[in-house]
Design a protein around this motif. Sequence first.
Motif, short mmCIF file in Angstrom:
data_model
loop_
_atom_site.label_atom_id
_atom_site.label_comp_id
_atom_site.label_asym_id
_atom_site.label_seq_id
_atom_site.Cartn_x
_atom_site.Cartn_y
_atom_site.Cartn_z
N GLY A 15 0.80 -1.22 0.00
CA GLY A 15 0.00 0.00 0.00
C GLY A 15 0.83 1.28 0.00
N GLU A 18 3.28 0.50 -3.95
CA GLU A 18 2.66 0.59 -5.29
C GLU A 18 2.46 2.04 -5.75
N PHE A 195 -7.97 -11.97 -1.75
CA PHE A 195 -6.64 -11.51 -1.33
C PHE A 195 -6.78 -10.54 -0.16
N SER A 198 -1.50 -6.70 0.50
CA SER A 198 -0.25 -7.20 -0.07
C SER A 198 0.35 -8.33 0.76
N GLN A 199 -0.05 -8.43 2.03
CA GLN A 199 0.58 -9.43 2.89
C GLN A 199 -0.27 -10.68 3.09
N ALA A 225 -4.84 -15.36 -3.40
CA ALA A 225 -3.46 -14.99 -3.03
C ALA A 225 -3.37 -15.04 -1.51
N TYR A 250 1.54 -14.70 -4.08
CA TYR A 250 1.43 -13.27 -4.37
C TYR A 250 1.15 -13.13 -5.87
N MET A 254 -1.40 -8.24 -10.93
CA MET A 254 -2.69 -7.92 -10.32
C MET A 254 -3.69 -7.47 -11.40
N TYR A 258 -7.46 -9.02 -11.67
CA TYR A 258 -8.71 -8.25 -11.72
C TYR A 258 -9.51 -8.58 -12.99
N VAL A 271 -5.03 1.42 -1.47
CA VAL A 271 -4.67 1.16 -2.87
C VAL A 271 -5.60 0.11 -3.47
N THR A 272 -5.90 -0.93 -2.68
CA THR A 272 -6.86 -1.95 -3.13
C THR A 272 -8.17 -1.29 -3.55
N GLU A 275 -7.82 0.74 -6.77
CA GLU A 275 -7.65 -0.12 -7.95
C GLU A 275 -8.98 -0.76 -8.36
N LEU A 288 -9.54 -4.26 7.84
CA LEU A 288 -8.60 -4.65 8.89
C LEU A 288 -9.14 -4.12 10.21
N GLU A 294 -8.93 3.23 9.38
CA GLU A 294 -8.84 3.80 8.03
C GLU A 294 -9.42 2.87 6.97
N ASN A 298 -11.99 3.80 4.08
CA ASN A 298 -11.62 3.66 2.67
C ASN A 298 -12.75 3.00 1.87
#
Length: 366
Positions: A15, A18, A195, A198-199, A225, A250, A254, A258, A271-272, A275, A288, A294, A298
């Motif tokens: 995040g 990218e 997914f 990223s982790q 992922a 991973y 991406m 998508y 970022v997710t 995108e 999360l 946040e 988002n």
Amino acid sequence: MSPLSVVLAGGGTGGHIEPMLALADALTRRAEGPRVTCLGTARGMETRLVPARGYDLRLIPPVPLPRRPTLDLLRVPGRVRRSVAETRALLDELAADVVVGFGGYVALPAYLAARRAGVPVVVHEQNALPGLANRIGARIAARVAVTVPDTPLHRGEHVGMPLRTAISGLDRAARRAEARETFSLDADRPTLLVFGGSQGAASLNRAATAAADALTAAGVQVLHARGPKNTDVTVPPRPAGAAPYVVVDYLERMDLAYAAADLALCRSGAVTVAELSAVGLPAAFVPLPIGNGEQRRNALPVVEAGGGLLVDDADLSPSWIEATLLPLLTDPAALSSYAAHAAAAGVPDADERLADIVLEVARGDR
Ligand SMILES: CC(=O)N[C@H]1[C@@H](OP(=O)(O)OP(=O)(O)OC[C@H]2O[C@@H](n3ccc(=O)[nH]c3=O)[C@H](O)[C@@H]2O)O[C@H](CO)[C@@H](O)[C@@H]1O
């Protein structure tokens, strides 16, 4: 005259990395071709992602930012001093004209070192609720760029989220067949992409793998992922002829993930969310549950616009997936209505706009 030297500080997780790489691409497309160097630490995902995309990475000591006050805070000042001193030496060596930070534990020492070295700073904030590093950075920055209008950050100007051009320019329908083939998926089945940022995310991994039989028995195929460190997350092989359930560590491509999918089950990192809106892919967001809230912020605009669903981490279960996602995945009319509303009002050229700001600030210093 030597090219401008631009130093980007966006290490940690995808995040922060990218948007930094999307800006790096926009800068190197410019005729004046500034020299771009990325800063990171040895333990972030940047050690893999930055060299893979062709950029120089220089390492600095990390400054961990505790999410809440702990005894560890007492050790922070010493670590900050060491990290700032090393970063400052690096800025001198690189003859930096500007430092651009994307938040997180690499950005903070970069902001402080830039201030000491008299190098101007540009901040980019991805989230609707800024983190600690960018709240400090914004106080000393020449310009502050935000992704979401009205982000509570000192002197923030709305720029949007810099995205990889493979994603911002993606035509999902045109790439679907190629994408499904790339991931060994069937051409014509409803497809769920799972997914956790990223982790990877343990609760998504648990719930999706436990729902594997119900999903694939209903003809839904899954691209999942699990996250680079979660190699214990597996699904037994499907019988021949059944819908596939493909697990990877991973997704490097991406954009193709998508394009392959009809729906995503994912966290709502900034970022997710940007995108998914850019490509018009609907999602079930599982914010999360830690941090400053946040991720819920988002996701809310997309969910309120009818482009997705929101489920609390505590409520995510295989039975929720069966009861809520399965009927949606097998209802093409509902899916396309969600998809139509998922394409929210992002800023398509945020990478170019941020590059303009960065170059203006860098030139102003000469
Ligand atoms: C735990 C944590 O600190 N989360 C934060 C982190 O999330 P995180 O680092 O997970 O970032 P995001 O969800 O915003 O973005 C993930 C990025 O990784 C990419 N990707 C993901 C999986 C994969 O297999 N391949 C791949 O390329 C996605 O396409 C996207 O570009 O940064 C975000 C942006 O500041 C914040 O909103 C999140 O709250």
